[in-house]
Design a protein around this motif. Sequence first.
Motif, PDB file in Angstrom:
ATOM      1  N   GLU A 187      -7.017 -12.890   1.378  1.00  0.00           N
ATOM      2  CA  GLU A 187      -7.565 -11.796   2.179  1.00  0.00           C
ATOM      3  C   GLU A 187      -6.582 -11.411   3.285  1.00  0.00           C
ATOM      4  O   GLU A 187      -6.034 -12.266   3.973  1.00  0.00           O
ATOM      5  CB  GLU A 187      -8.909 -12.194   2.771  1.00  0.00           C
ATOM      6  N   GLY A 188      -6.378 -10.115   3.440  1.00  0.00           N
ATOM      7  CA  GLY A 188      -5.462  -9.621   4.465  1.00  0.00           C
ATOM      8  C   GLY A 188      -4.023  -9.534   4.023  1.00  0.00           C
ATOM      9  O   GLY A 188      -3.167  -9.084   4.783  1.00  0.00           O
ATOM     10  N   ASP A 203      -6.284 -16.142  -4.633  1.00  0.00           N
ATOM     11  CA  ASP A 203      -7.728 -16.170  -4.409  1.00  0.00           C
ATOM     12  C   ASP A 203      -8.416 -15.464  -5.576  1.00  0.00           C
ATOM     13  O   ASP A 203      -7.904 -14.442  -6.052  1.00  0.00           O
ATOM     14  CB  ASP A 203      -8.046 -15.454  -3.085  1.00  0.00           C
ATOM     15  N   PRO A 204      -9.575 -15.961  -6.052  1.00  0.00           N
ATOM     16  CA  PRO A 204     -10.213 -17.233  -5.704  1.00  0.00           C
ATOM     17  C   PRO A 204      -9.462 -18.413  -6.341  1.00  0.00           C
ATOM     18  O   PRO A 204      -8.624 -18.212  -7.206  1.00  0.00           O
ATOM     19  CB  PRO A 204     -11.608 -17.077  -6.303  1.00  0.00           C
ATOM     20  N   TYR A 216      -9.648  -2.034  -4.952  1.00  0.00           N
ATOM     21  CA  TYR A 216     -10.170  -2.625  -6.194  1.00  0.00           C
ATOM     22  C   TYR A 216     -10.147  -4.148  -6.091  1.00  0.00           C
ATOM     23  O   TYR A 216     -11.055  -4.834  -6.575  1.00  0.00           O
ATOM     24  CB  TYR A 216      -9.356  -2.155  -7.407  1.00  0.00           C
ATOM     25  N   GLY A 217      -9.117  -4.674  -5.442  1.00  0.00           N
ATOM     26  CA  GLY A 217      -9.026  -6.124  -5.277  1.00  0.00           C
ATOM     27  C   GLY A 217     -10.212  -6.677  -4.500  1.00  0.00           C
ATOM     28  O   GLY A 217     -10.779  -7.710  -4.869  1.00  0.00           O
ATOM     29  N   PRO A 249       0.828  -1.187   0.000  1.00  0.00           N
ATOM     30  CA  PRO A 249       0.000   0.000   0.000  1.00  0.00           C
ATOM     31  C   PRO A 249       0.866   1.242   0.000  1.00  0.00           C
ATOM     32  O   PRO A 249       1.927   1.276   0.600  1.00  0.00           O
ATOM     33  CB  PRO A 249      -0.779  -0.124   1.315  1.00  0.00           C
ATOM     34  N   GLY A 250       0.397   2.283  -0.686  1.00  0.00           N
ATOM     35  CA  GLY A 250       1.155   3.524  -0.689  1.00  0.00           C
ATOM     36  C   GLY A 250       2.245   3.581  -1.724  1.00  0.00           C
ATOM     37  O   GLY A 250       3.047   4.487  -1.725  1.00  0.00           O
ATOM     38  N   ASP A 251       2.276   2.608  -2.633  1.00  0.00           N
ATOM     39  CA  ASP A 251       3.253   2.664  -3.708  1.00  0.00           C
ATOM     40  C   ASP A 251       3.099   3.993  -4.428  1.00  0.00           C
ATOM     41  O   ASP A 251       1.992   4.458  -4.663  1.00  0.00           O
ATOM     42  CB  ASP A 251       2.994   1.539  -4.711  1.00  0.00           C
ATOM     43  N   VAL A 252       4.194   4.600  -4.788  1.00  0.00           N
ATOM     44  CA  VAL A 252       4.146   5.960  -5.270  1.00  0.00           C
ATOM     45  C   VAL A 252       4.198   6.000  -6.775  1.00  0.00           C
ATOM     46  O   VAL A 252       5.070   5.392  -7.379  1.00  0.00           O
ATOM     47  CB  VAL A 252       5.350   6.749  -4.712  1.00  0.00           C
TER      48      VAL A 252
END
Length: 375
Positions: A83-84, A101-102, A356-357, A2-5
């Motif tokens: 998930e997670g 997943d799935p 989005y995922g 997360p937070g990739d620039v």
Amino acid sequence: TPGDVHLGPGNMQGYNREYPPNQPPQPPMARVAEKTFTFPDCAAGPSLNVAFLKTHKTGSSTMSNIMLRFADVHNLTVGLPLEGKWELGGYPAYIDQQLIDPRLTKYNVLGHHFRYNRGKLNEFMYPDTKYITIIRSPVDNVESVFGFFQDQDPFEQWMGGINTTLRLGEFYADPTKYYNTNTDWYFRSKNHMFFDIGYDVSRDQDDAYVSQAISEMDENFTLILLTDFFDESLIMMKHLLCWSWDDIVYIKFKMRTDDSKAEVNPELAAKIKAWNNADFKLYDHFNKTFWRRVEAFGRERMDQELESFRAEQKKAEEECIESYQPFKKKPWILGAKLRPKPSDKCKHLAWSETVYGEFLRDKMYNSIPGLSKPT
């Protein structure tokens, strides 16, 4: 992660629009073994089976949004992290179908971080899948890695007592003082892009090994995009995959603040290149390859398409973005704040790969017959 620039062209330090960038003409000898670049006529329609290898700190979150949005619009199946989890398929291990997943036998699209291994990917991707990835000038990539992972391993473990903005210079004063392959996430400190593409970061002085890796990439990837020329890269991708303008339009939704960036002088840049020899050779090769492809496409044609594309970009940003605000937990990252009551189009343009995922996860579980969430 997360937070990739994404540092888009408007925010790129040292961004250069020359063709090719800062590069003298190649001598005739260097052109003997070059392959001829061609473009599909697109009579068969868009490529629907596409795997995007999301490398770290290359502006690739924007690319993930593009890939997941394409899958959404065309109702395609997407391999998602469990998930997670932020990364796909057990990263930093090679991608593993059991950790996607799935649980499907095949997927149309991949768009998250994973570690590339073609043999494993062939087990669950369609035979006609187009593989693409993105790389960045190694000096900028290293500075961004240090900036973003400043509070994480291996840097926190190796350099916990050193001010975060000084760590880059301190590390490169003598990398061997800190570098330890027994430390978790050690590869973030050496040839990070080479690692994501599946290779051994510690063999970067083995010229034959690095050359073989580059040859395999040449063979296996439809396109290697360049962060430093992101819009040009997207235009190339659009034509190679037979996609539309709507498929590749984006808004910049994450940027680093200027004061969080470490100063990189020529001496430090030379040390970075020497320590990240594989990434440097990788970038050098595919930078040259990219501009040869632009030559085949036509420079004037590229300039015309850039003008059209940037008009679309500006329209999307004006329609969707009110301002940029710092993240609470990572104040050195600025995130786009959407205008009040945003349209679905604006929401989808601004969604991170995580959001989005989750949307696509629910969509697939609700629409694919016989598919149920694991307990």
